[in-house]
Design a protein around this motif. Structure first.
Motif, PDB file in Angstrom:
ATOM      1  N   ASP A 103       0.797  -1.230   0.000  1.00  0.00           N
ATOM      2  CA  ASP A 103       0.000   0.000   0.000  1.00  0.00           C
ATOM      3  C   ASP A 103       0.837   1.290   0.000  1.00  0.00           C
ATOM      4  OD1 ASP A 103      -2.344   1.429  -0.094  1.00  0.00           O
ATOM      5  OD2 ASP A 103      -2.656   1.389   2.086  1.00  0.00           O
ATOM      6  N   GLY A 104       1.790   1.363  -0.937  1.00  0.00           N
ATOM      7  CA  GLY A 104       2.565   2.587  -1.099  1.00  0.00           C
ATOM      8  C   GLY A 104       3.687   2.789  -0.108  1.00  0.00           C
ATOM      9  N   GLY A 159      -2.351  -4.726  -0.767  1.00  0.00           N
ATOM     10  CA  GLY A 159      -1.754  -4.069  -1.916  1.00  0.00           C
ATOM     11  C   GLY A 159      -2.321  -2.680  -2.139  1.00  0.00           C
ATOM     12  N   PRO A 160      -1.821  -2.016  -3.188  1.00  0.00           N
ATOM     13  CA  PRO A 160      -0.902  -2.595  -4.180  1.00  0.00           C
ATOM     14  C   PRO A 160       0.480  -2.869  -3.597  1.00  0.00           C
ATOM     15  CG  PRO A 160      -1.159  -0.241  -4.552  1.00  0.00           C
ATOM     16  CD  PRO A 160      -2.156  -0.603  -3.494  1.00  0.00           C
ATOM     17  N   TYR A 161       1.154  -3.885  -4.163  1.00  0.00           N
ATOM     18  CA  TYR A 161       2.434  -4.338  -3.642  1.00  0.00           C
ATOM     19  C   TYR A 161       3.583  -3.851  -4.518  1.00  0.00           C
ATOM     20  CZ  TYR A 161      -0.685  -7.457  -1.103  1.00  0.00           C
ATOM     21  OH  TYR A 161      -1.701  -7.962  -0.313  1.00  0.00           O
ATOM     22  N   SER A 162       4.629  -3.375  -3.857  1.00  0.00           N
ATOM     23  CA  SER A 162       5.853  -2.970  -4.547  1.00  0.00           C
ATOM     24  C   SER A 162       6.973  -3.920  -4.133  1.00  0.00           C
ATOM     25  CB  SER A 162       6.229  -1.532  -4.179  1.00  0.00           C
ATOM     26  OG  SER A 162       5.206  -0.636  -4.541  1.00  0.00           O
ATOM     27  N   THR A 217       7.329  -0.531  -8.522  1.00  0.00           N
ATOM     28  CA  THR A 217       6.318   0.149  -7.700  1.00  0.00           C
ATOM     29  C   THR A 217       4.905  -0.266  -8.110  1.00  0.00           C
ATOM     30  OG1 THR A 217       7.802   2.042  -7.471  1.00  0.00           O
ATOM     31  CG2 THR A 217       5.474   2.397  -6.963  1.00  0.00           C
ATOM     32  N   ASN A 218       4.109  -0.628  -7.099  1.00  0.00           N
ATOM     33  CA  ASN A 218       2.698  -0.995  -7.320  1.00  0.00           C
ATOM     34  C   ASN A 218       2.545  -2.000  -8.462  1.00  0.00           C
ATOM     35  OD1 ASN A 218       2.097   0.840  -5.309  1.00  0.00           O
ATOM     36  ND2 ASN A 218       1.583   2.492  -6.733  1.00  0.00           N
ATOM     37  N   PRO A 229      -1.654  -5.621  -7.847  1.00  0.00           N
ATOM     38  CA  PRO A 229      -2.789  -4.928  -7.214  1.00  0.00           C
ATOM     39  C   PRO A 229      -3.269  -5.647  -5.963  1.00  0.00           C
ATOM     40  CG  PRO A 229      -3.549  -6.198  -9.086  1.00  0.00           C
ATOM     41  CD  PRO A 229      -2.044  -6.308  -9.098  1.00  0.00           C
ATOM     42  N   SER A 230      -4.066  -4.950  -5.169  1.00  0.00           N
ATOM     43  CA  SER A 230      -4.583  -5.536  -3.933  1.00  0.00           C
ATOM     44  C   SER A 230      -5.544  -6.688  -4.217  1.00  0.00           C
ATOM     45  CB  SER A 230      -5.293  -4.472  -3.101  1.00  0.00           C
ATOM     46  OG  SER A 230      -6.346  -3.870  -3.847  1.00  0.00           O
TER      47      SER A 230
END
Length: 256
Positions: free
Chosen positions: A192-193, A218-221, A235-236, A239-240
């Motif tokens: 989540d950022g 998420g979103p997952y980086s 980055t991102n 997705p969640s």
């Protein structure tokens, strides 16, 4: 007449020396290995030992893959490494190197020699001279030269294939198409950022996992570190509402 013969012999020696030097330079950096093949004559092989399953048949792998013996597969640490393989057996081989990615392990008899590559039928045939692919495959095995090279997947970016068993308490994925070094020494995931990356564990092959809880959304980086390339951050990238079994492509790659 004798002078002409001596000149001819001198020219012959010079030409032979030049050809030998050219051959030596051509093989510079290469080491001996054994190449075999498995599966269908025009098959794609397998990515099972690295977690890529049937993905090896599609671009950018495009069936140009190999299973490595213990000294190549390295208990899964060799997954994703790329090699040039050069076959010089005339008239069967083109003497032009091909490039393959390690996607699986070749156990058993493959370890009767120090270094061995069990290629897909497609990759083995790609070493052949025009019209000699079937004849080369009929040999079954051939001595080759090999060397490690950087991986180059063109415009393809790093992909994350979510493990089919991923859930709110266990996040796992297979990482594909890493350019440059090809393998990874460390992977971190942030949710989540956030820029706080949790270290993931390489559980087997190219599969990385971490224990989480439902708040880790998420979103997952991802922070990806290889042995020789500069780290990259995707980055991102996932997705969640990810779907287990689906691949998600990032916007980055090593050496891009």
């Amino acid at each position: 007449m004798a002078l002409h013969v001596e000149n001819f012999l001198l020219i012959f020696v010079l030409i032979s020396s030049h050809m030998l030097l050219a051959k030596t330079n051509e093989l510079e950096g290469f080491s001996p290995a054994l190449a075999t093949w498995y599966g269908e004559p025009y098959g794609a092989g397998s990515g099972g030992g690295c977690g890529w399953s049937d993905d090896v048949q599609f671009p950018p792998f495009s069936a140009m893959i190999a299973a490595g013996n213990a000294n190549i597969y390295l208990k899964g640490k060799g997954c994703g490494n790329c090699y040039q393989i050069l076959c010089t057996r005339v008239p069967y081989c083109s003497t032009i190197p091909i490039t393959v990615t390690i996607t699986d392990e070749c156990p058993g008899a493959c370890n009767d020699v120090p270094f061995a590559f069990d290629l897909s039928g497609t990759a083995f045939g790609a070493m052949s001279s025009p019209g000699q692919a079937d004849a080369l495959r009929n040999l079954g095995r051939v001595d080759v030269q090999y060397r490690r090279v950087p991986c180059n997947y063109g415009s393809t970016k790093i992909a994350f294939k979510i493990d089919a068993m991923a859930n709110p308490y266990w996040f796992a994925m297979t990482i594909e198409f890493c350019a440059g070094d090809g393998g990874l020494s460390s992977v971190g995931v942030a949710s989540d950022g956030s820029q706080q990356f949790r270290l993931m564990k390489n559980i087997w092959g190219a599969v990385w996992a971490v224990d989480v809880d439902p708040s880790f959304r998420g979103p997952y980086s991802f922070k990806l570190i290889s042995q020789i390339d500069e780290p990259v951050i995707a980055t991102n990238a996932v997705p969640s509402d990810f779907v287990p079994g689906q691949s998600y492509y990032s916007l980055v790659n090593f050496r891009s």
